[in-house]
Design a protein around this motif. Structure first.
Motif, PDB file in Angstrom:
ATOM      1  N   ARG A  79       0.847  -1.384   0.087  1.00 55.82           N
ATOM      2  CA  ARG A  79       0.042  -0.092  -0.276  1.00 55.82           C
ATOM      3  C   ARG A  79       1.086   1.300  -0.271  1.00 55.82           C
ATOM      4  O   ARG A  79       1.890   1.808   1.035  1.00 55.82           O
ATOM      5  N   GLY A  80       0.495   2.490  -0.821  1.00 56.54           N
ATOM      6  CA  GLY A  80       1.332   3.437  -0.916  1.00 56.54           C
ATOM      7  C   GLY A  80       0.725   4.635  -0.006  1.00 56.54           C
ATOM      8  O   GLY A  80       0.001   4.695   0.113  1.00 56.54           O
ATOM      9  N   GLU A  81       1.023   5.949  -0.654  1.00 51.90           N
ATOM     10  CA  GLU A  81       0.646   6.594  -0.485  1.00 51.90           C
ATOM     11  C   GLU A  81      -0.907   7.115  -1.592  1.00 51.90           C
ATOM     12  O   GLU A  81      -2.032   8.234  -1.020  1.00 51.90           O
ATOM     13  N   GLU A  82      -1.146   6.714  -2.670  1.00 50.42           N
ATOM     14  CA  GLU A  82      -2.373   6.969  -2.958  1.00 50.42           C
ATOM     15  C   GLU A  82      -3.557   5.380  -3.642  1.00 50.42           C
ATOM     16  O   GLU A  82      -4.356   5.681  -3.892  1.00 50.42           O
ATOM     17  N   GLY A  83      -2.641   4.773  -2.829  1.00 52.45           N
ATOM     18  CA  GLY A  83      -3.080   3.123  -3.687  1.00 52.45           C
ATOM     19  C   GLY A  83      -2.356   1.959  -3.524  1.00 52.45           C
ATOM     20  O   GLY A  83      -1.460   2.440  -1.717  1.00 52.45           O
ATOM     21  N   TYR A  84      -3.061   0.565  -3.608  1.00 59.55           N
ATOM     22  CA  TYR A  84      -1.507  -0.270  -3.955  1.00 59.55           C
ATOM     23  C   TYR A  84      -0.256  -0.574  -4.944  1.00 59.55           C
ATOM     24  O   TYR A  84      -1.313  -0.144  -6.157  1.00 59.55           O
ATOM     25  N   ARG A  85       0.905  -0.513  -4.738  1.00 60.75           N
ATOM     26  CA  ARG A  85       1.246  -0.165  -5.923  1.00 60.75           C
ATOM     27  C   ARG A  85       1.223  -1.691  -6.432  1.00 60.75           C
ATOM     28  O   ARG A  85       2.033  -2.803  -5.528  1.00 60.75           O
TER      29      ARG A  85
END
Ligand code: 2NE
Length: 272
Positions: A79-85
């Motif tokens: 999980r990144g800052e904007e969604g799942y990487r």
């Protein structure tokens, strides 16, 4: 049941099996309780697309490998800052596409749930048409605990399924519920011992396979149309268009165009 693989389908995170008109799609990441990463979701979308378009498939089972989890939602490790990487670094919430796909797919989809059914995994069972649970199943949402939420299908469908108060309880308190509690609140269709889970699920599938596929298709679309707004009406009406294409009246319009003549609809009744 002797399941067959499909040679053309090659997956890393999931398994695809087929037999007797039933497709079984399995999330195969038991080391993380079958949490999904973007690649898992992409493969699930491909698998459901295959089952949707395979005329030999009448019912689809979604399940998780290992007997200890159906799915524990998004893989928090990617999980990144904007969604799942994904592997290429792009961040997604592509599970929302999968939710809509299961919901609009014109064949019954059955969640076969053993063990944890949590977070985004819980939403996946919810968007399936039916849920058969093992006695070791545990259900719940974790979003507010892990800094996430699904206010779309996740919250809305839960409220439609079990009522607003209970749905708010599940999302606001992030508690876990055992299979018996899930049955009592109407969250699942039945509960069986873990060792009987697949056989019971198959029996439900066989019972549906014995029924009219068109009737099941239209009933599913009708249930969705009630709450999905214009997209639900699109789905229901698309079925009406498909049926109309099969009539001489529908075909007269096409034939007249191809024969470069005015259509003649006079022979078709104006039914009461
Ligand atoms: C499911 C639960 C309650 C099970 O607890 P327990 O104690 O039986 O197992 P444990 O030890 O927590 O899990 C076993 C291994 O699986 C990993 C764990 O980290 C652990 O790994 P190791 O420590 O052995 O290396 N694991 C489990 N769930 C994972 C996950 N989702 N991502 C990555 N690794 C996971 C307990 O494991 C739990 O609470 N899991 C997290 C549930 C969760 O919060 N899921 C995300 C919700 S948000 C979401 O899914 C979502 C959304 O809200 C909106 C859009 C898209 C997705």
């Amino acid at each position: 049941m002797d399941w067959n693989t499909v040679d053309t389908l090659k997956f890393e995170d999931i398994l695809y099996h087929q037999a007797e008109g039933i497709a079984r799609i399995t999330i195969n990441r038991p080391e993380v309780h079958n949490a999904f990463r973007p690649e898992t979701v992409r493969e699930l979308i491909d698998a459901f697309h295959h089952a949707h378009h395979d005329p030999g498939v009448g019912v689809i089972i979604l399940t998780g490998a290992g007997g200890r989890a159906f799915c524990s939602g998004g893989d928090q490790r990617v999980r990144g800052e904007e969604g799942y990487r994904d592997g290429g670094g792009t961040q997604h919430l592509n599970v929302l596409d999968l939710q809509r796909q299961i919901r609009t797919l014109p064949k019954p989809v059955v969640a076969m749930v053993a063990g944890w059914c949590i977070g985004g995994g819980h939403v996946l069972h919810l968007v399936c048409d039916l849920t058969i649970a093992a006695d070791n199943a545990r259900f719940g949402q974790t979003g507010p605990k892990v800094g996430s939420f699904d206010a779309g299908y996740g919250a809305g469908l839960l409220a439609r399924t079990i009522g607003l108060k209970k749905a708010k309880e599940i999302w606001f308190l992030c508690r876990q519920y055992d299979a018996r509690a899930a049955l009592e609140m109407g969250l699942v269709n039945t509960v069986v011992p873990l060792e009987e889970l697949e056989e019971e699920t198959l029996q439900w599938c066989r019972d549906m396979l014995a029924l009219s596929p068109m009737a099941l298709r239209l009933i599913k679309a009708g249930f969705n149309a009630d709450i999905d707004g214009l997209t639900g009406i699109q789905e229901l009406a698309g079925n009406a268009t498909g049926l109309f294409y099969q009539t001489p009246e529908g075909q007269e319009g096409r034939n007249a165009f191809l024969e470069k003549r005015p259509p003649d609809f006079r022979r078709f009744p104006r039914r009461p």
